[in-house]
Scaffold this active site. Structure first.
Site, mmCIF file in Angstrom:
data_model
loop_
_atom_site.group_PDB
_atom_site.id
_atom_site.type_symbol
_atom_site.label_atom_id
_atom_site.label_comp_id
_atom_site.label_asym_id
_atom_site.label_seq_id
_atom_site.Cartn_x
_atom_site.Cartn_y
_atom_site.Cartn_z
ATOM 1 N N ARG A 37 0.752 -1.154 0.005
ATOM 2 C CA ARG A 37 -0.109 -0.075 -0.074
ATOM 3 C C ARG A 37 0.963 1.466 -0.028
ATOM 4 N NH1 ARG A 37 -3.799 -1.411 4.863
ATOM 5 N NH2 ARG A 37 -2.888 0.731 5.311
ATOM 6 N N CYS A 38 2.080 0.935 0.041
ATOM 7 C CA CYS A 38 3.007 2.343 0.415
ATOM 8 C C CYS A 38 3.563 2.460 -1.263
ATOM 9 C CB CYS A 38 3.985 2.111 1.294
ATOM 10 S SG CYS A 38 5.582 3.132 1.294
ATOM 11 N N SER A 39 3.555 3.539 -1.782
ATOM 12 C CA SER A 39 3.973 3.917 -2.965
ATOM 13 C C SER A 39 5.616 3.744 -3.072
ATOM 14 C CB SER A 39 3.680 5.616 -3.538
ATOM 15 O OG SER A 39 4.182 6.349 -2.690
ATOM 16 N N ARG A 70 6.336 0.151 -3.302
ATOM 17 C CA ARG A 70 5.799 -0.446 -4.724
ATOM 18 C C ARG A 70 6.928 -0.097 -5.748
ATOM 19 N NH1 ARG A 70 0.908 1.522 -3.349
ATOM 20 N NH2 ARG A 70 1.169 3.397 -4.838
#
Length: 112
Positions: free
Chosen positions: A8-10, A13
């Site tokens: 969920r963390c950019s 990712r």
């Protein structure tokens, strides 16, 4: 090679995508689902060579609740991180006995 990853963390990712683009296929550990133990956190701190507080996402409201404005020992911080993995900075790459926090991503390249 292992990536401590929060999908969920950019930034997390981005790190996984960049590592894959460079031809690396790290083992992905979803550390929110499979939390690190206090011993693993202690070892991680040694690999990164940082103080326990430097591994904490200090702007998280939960952190303010837990520390209540008081200074905590390294052992207390590690226990909080083990109990509340969402407080751990991310992403973290572990490779050949070294580790780095990928903020910015270029820091991960220093251990490859």
């Amino acid at each position: 090679m292992q990536l401590l990853h929060n999908p969920r963390c950019s930034k997390s990712r981005e790190a996984l995508s960049e590592l894959n683009a460079l031809g690396h296929s790290p083992e992905v550990r979803l550390y929110l689902e499979d939390p690190l133990s206090a011993d693993e956190i202690t070892a991680l701190l040694a690999m990164i060579d940082i103080a326990a507080l430097d591994l904490v996402r200090q702007k998280e409201p939960l952190w303010a609740e837990l520390c209540q404005g008081r200074a905590l020992s390294a052992a207390q911080i590690i226990e909080h991180l083990a109990a509340h993995p969402q407080l751990i900075e991310r992403p973290i790459l572990i490779h050949q006995g070294k580790a780095a926090i990928g903020r910015p991503f270029a820091r991960l390249l220093t251990i490859l």
